[in-house]
Structure formats: structure tokens, C-alpha cells
Design an enzyme around this catalytic site. Structure first.
Site, PDB file in Angstrom:
ATOM      1  N   LEU A 142       0.862  -1.173   0.000  1.00  0.00           N
ATOM      2  CA  LEU A 142       0.000   0.000   0.000  1.00  0.00           C
ATOM      3  C   LEU A 142       0.900   1.224   0.000  1.00  0.00           C
ATOM      4  O   LEU A 142       1.989   1.201   0.589  1.00  0.00           O
ATOM      5  CB  LEU A 142      -0.899   0.036   1.248  1.00  0.00           C
ATOM      6  CG  LEU A 142      -1.969  -1.051   1.393  1.00  0.00           C
ATOM      7  CD1 LEU A 142      -2.722  -0.854   2.708  1.00  0.00           C
ATOM      8  CD2 LEU A 142      -2.937  -1.035   0.224  1.00  0.00           C
ATOM      9  N   ASP A 143       0.452   2.313  -0.640  1.00  0.00           N
ATOM     10  CA  ASP A 143       1.221   3.550  -0.604  1.00  0.00           C
ATOM     11  C   ASP A 143       1.421   3.994   0.842  1.00  0.00           C
ATOM     12  O   ASP A 143       0.615   3.672   1.729  1.00  0.00           O
ATOM     13  CB  ASP A 143       0.481   4.665  -1.357  1.00  0.00           C
ATOM     14  CG  ASP A 143       0.370   4.396  -2.843  1.00  0.00           C
ATOM     15  OD1 ASP A 143       1.154   3.569  -3.345  1.00  0.00           O
ATOM     16  OD2 ASP A 143      -0.512   4.996  -3.490  1.00  0.00           O
ATOM     17  N   ARG A 144       2.463   4.761   1.076  1.00  0.00           N
ATOM     18  CA  ARG A 144       2.793   5.217   2.427  1.00  0.00           C
ATOM     19  C   ARG A 144       1.583   5.846   3.127  1.00  0.00           C
ATOM     20  O   ARG A 144       1.300   5.563   4.288  1.00  0.00           O
ATOM     21  CB  ARG A 144       3.928   6.250   2.365  1.00  0.00           C
ATOM     22  CG  ARG A 144       4.360   6.762   3.723  1.00  0.00           C
ATOM     23  CD  ARG A 144       5.307   7.931   3.610  1.00  0.00           C
ATOM     24  NE  ARG A 144       4.648   9.103   3.039  1.00  0.00           N
ATOM     25  CZ  ARG A 144       5.102  10.348   3.169  1.00  0.00           C
ATOM     26  NH1 ARG A 144       6.208  10.582   3.824  1.00  0.00           N
ATOM     27  NH2 ARG A 144       4.451  11.357   2.627  1.00  0.00           N
ATOM     28  N   THR A 146      -1.638   5.579   2.319  1.00  0.00           N
ATOM     29  CA  THR A 146      -2.873   4.808   2.211  1.00  0.00           C
ATOM     30  C   THR A 146      -2.978   3.870   3.401  1.00  0.00           C
ATOM     31  O   THR A 146      -2.013   3.192   3.748  1.00  0.00           O
ATOM     32  CB  THR A 146      -2.913   4.011   0.901  1.00  0.00           C
ATOM     33  OG1 THR A 146      -2.861   4.911  -0.205  1.00  0.00           O
ATOM     34  CG2 THR A 146      -4.169   3.168   0.803  1.00  0.00           C
ATOM     35  N   ARG A 250      -5.275   6.276  -7.579  1.00  0.00           N
ATOM     36  CA  ARG A 250      -5.025   7.716  -7.616  1.00  0.00           C
ATOM     37  C   ARG A 250      -4.875   8.197  -9.060  1.00  0.00           C
ATOM     38  O   ARG A 250      -5.412   9.244  -9.445  1.00  0.00           O
ATOM     39  CB  ARG A 250      -3.776   8.041  -6.800  1.00  0.00           C
ATOM     40  CG  ARG A 250      -3.908   7.632  -5.341  1.00  0.00           C
ATOM     41  CD  ARG A 250      -2.571   7.531  -4.633  1.00  0.00           C
ATOM     42  NE  ARG A 250      -1.947   8.841  -4.473  1.00  0.00           N
ATOM     43  CZ  ARG A 250      -0.723   9.000  -3.977  1.00  0.00           C
ATOM     44  NH1 ARG A 250       0.007   7.954  -3.612  1.00  0.00           N
ATOM     45  NH2 ARG A 250      -0.222  10.214  -3.860  1.00  0.00           N
TER      46      ARG A 250
END
Length: 353
Positions: A142-144, A146, A250
């Protein structure tokens, strides 16, 4: 030590500035790094030194002198809190807090999920299917910024099976996202390839270039919120991933004209009023549902996760502007009424606010 790397410009890549091309094709990590190397005479086009604004053409041979990548050191165990939702001898499911990077990288050598997993499980109880000393336990990311549900594996057998399940689209991954604007249709699909941006190495974009990878996202509208003088309204959606590209939701929602609220990287496409981001300084994106077959026991595992505090507060602020939930939105709201809330607040995130 340095090494010589080279690329041949394709027709789809032609007519870019040399510094932009060097970044987009992977010769350098950023356009700024490429520009510096060009200015230092460390890049040649067809055997000639040229300016960074030189436009490359199809068939050009671009050669660059690259510094050797630094040695990757094994990650160390760190006592970072984890919100564990399921754990056995094969795998874990956690609810990841905001501001937690999944594994060490150039910008974050410590304080990552891998460091936390090493402390929680011990290095001998984490898979290493990616073959890197700093990616133990990781099977997806997961993105930082998110939050929400994600899997980690303890054994190589479980890790390999989970990665293969993701590749064949057998893992159900759904996200809650609040986007700018009012989506007119209750359901939709975005099928558009994603590649590194040609102008900004930190961003991804929908592009028709050889390096682009197929990406498929579907969405369902849960609730719409009326526009106000300083914004163009909002829509709460459930996004489902069928592929796992970097920044996929995104990028796809921005491409559709509805960027995520609070997204610092793609906010250029959002309404310009600062209050339009509802006080958020990270994207409104939460992995709220996760379903998969246990790779060893064969059990079907299903998890749901409520919004963390900051995203929940932002949504509460819009309550008086609601245009009503869709039928599917009512179902999701009822399901989340019985789902747990994240039990670990990100101390890193709170400290950074």
C-alpha cells in the site's frame, strides 16, 4: 564505481527533452539527477555530448554513466505498533496506519512495515519470496499514506501462493475513496495503461508507451455530496483493483477527472481552494475490504475495516451536504457498522501533522 548504461529511443518516446527521457526510461531516478549528469558530460546521444534540452529522436542511442547502486543492508527489527487482524503460522492480515512505508527504500531506510514485521515475527518467521534482505514478509504493498487492510506472509510457501493469487485476480481488494466532483453514474470501469510520468519521476500517469502496464479499476458510487462555493462537490466511491500498479486508483481517478481528496501528489488536478481538501494532507484512500483463500488451509478469509479517524472526520464534515446514499452505499454502511475500527493510530502521522 560507475557503470555504463544505454537505451535506444523508440518511436513512442521520441521528441522528449533528453533529461526527461533519461528519467522516464529509468537511466536516472529523477529528471533533476538526469539533468545534473547531462551537465557534467556523463550522458551522450549517438556518441555526442548535447544539452539537456536536446530532443531525442527514434533510433537515438543514449549512453549514461551511472553511479553504482549502494549496497542494500538487511532491515532491522523495530518496535513499531501493528494492528493485527488475523495471524497464524503462515500469514498475517494487518490494518496499516498512515505514514508507514511498506519496505525500506532510498528515502526511508527504517521505520517501515518490514521493520515492524521483523520485530513482531522475527526474521526466521517471515517469507523472503522477493529475494531481498529488506522485503521480508511483503507480498503486496500500500502507498505510504494509504491506510487499511493488507497481507503479509510468514513462510515462502504462503508468500508465493498469495503473490500468485494476486496475479490471477483471486484476491478481492476494495478501497474507500473520496473524490472531487460528482460522478454521474453509479458504476464504472477504468481500463487504461499506467507508466511513469514523462515529466515527474515521482508520479505515474496514463500513457500509451511501451513501458506502460495494463491497469484495470472498477468503481461503485456509495454517496454523493453537493457542491459549495469553494469546491465542486464530492463522491464517496468503492474502488476494486484487478491489477496492482503503483498509485493505480489515484492515477485512474485523476485520469477520469475526479482526483482523490487530499492527494498531495496529484492535487494539481483538484480544485484550487485549500479548504476543498477538507483539512486532509494525505489522500482519502483506505483499503477497507480484503478477501482471499488461505493458501494452506483452503479457508475463505474475509475482512472489513472502518475508516481511520482523520478520514472519518473529513467525511463527517460533509454530512449536511449528502445527496443520499446509493443502495449499494447503504449496504456498505450497514456492513461497516459491524466492522472493527483501526486500533493503532499512526504516531508518525500524528507527529507530522
Amino acid at each position: 564505481m560507475s557503470q555504463l548504461a544505454q537505451r535506444t529511443v523508440t518511436a513512442a518516446e521520441a521528441s522528449q527533452r533528453l533529461d526527461a527521457y533519461c528519467a522516464s526510461c529509468g537511466l536516472f531516478g529523477s529528471r533533476a539527477a538526469a539533468a545534473k549528469a547531462i551537465e557534467n558530460g556523463e550522458v551522450q546521444v549517438n556518441g555526442q555530448t548535447v544539452a539537456k534540452k536536446h530532443l531525442v529522436q527514434a533510433g537515438d542511442l543514449v549512453c549514461a554513466l551511472q553511479a553504482e547502486a549502494p549496497e542494500v543492508l538487511p532491515a532491522a527489527a523495530e518496535p513499531i505498533p501493528l494492528d493485527v487482524r488475523f495471524e497464524d503460522e503462515h500469514l498475517l492480515v494487518i490494518s496499516k496506519q498512515a505514514m508507514l512505508v511498506c519496505h525500506p527504500c532510498d528515502d526511508y531506510r527504517s521505520g517501515t512495515l518490514v521493520n515492524a514485521l521483523l520485530h513482531h515475527c522475527g526474521p526466521e518467521h517471515l517469507c523472503n519470496v522477493q529475494g531481498e534482505d529488506d522485503r521480508q514478509g511483503i507480498v503486496h504493498r500500500l502507498d505510504r499514506d494509504t491506510t487499511g487492510l493488507m497481507m503479509a506472509a510468514k513462510t515462502d510457501e504462503a508468500g508465493q501462493a498469495l503473490m500468485e493469487a494476486i496475479q490471477v485476480k483471486a484476491v478481492d481488494r476494495r478501497y474507500l475513496a473520496l473524490v472531487h466532483g460528482i460522478l454521474p453514474h453509479d458504476t464504472g470501469m477504468i481500463d487504461a495503461p499506467i507508466a511513469r510520468s514523462a515529466t515527474d519521476r515521482t508520479r505515474m500517469a496514463v500513457r500509451d508507451v511501451p513501458s506502460a502496464r495494463d491497469a484495470l479499476t472498477t468503481f461503485k458510487v456509495l454517496e454523493r455530496f453537493e457542491a459549495a462555493p469553494k469546491d465542486n462537490g464530492y463522491t464517496l466511491v468503492e474502488c476494486k483493483l484487478f491489477t496492482g500498479r503503483t498509485h493505480q486508483i489515484r492515477v485512474h481517478m485523476t485520469y477520469a477527472g475526479h482526483p482523490l481528496v487530499g492527494d498531495p501528489l496529484y492535487r494539481a488536478h483538484a480544485p484550487k481552494h485549500s479548504c476543498a481538501d477538507l483539512g486532509l494532507n494525505r489522500q482519502f484512500l483506505h483499503s477497507y475490504r480484503l478477501g482471499f483463500v488461505h493458501p494452506v488451509t483452503g479457508e475463505q478469509l474475509e475482512f472489513a475495516d472502518n475508516l481511520p479517524t482523520d478520514l472519518s472526520y473529513a467525511l463527517d464534515d460533509l454530512e449536511g451536504r449528502s445527496m443520499g446514499k446509493t443502495e449499494y452505499g447503504e449496504n456498505v454502511a450497514n456492513m461497516l457498522a459491524f466492522a472493527p475500527y483501526p486500533s493503532v493510530e499512526s504516531w508518525v502521522y500524528e507527529e507530522a501533522r
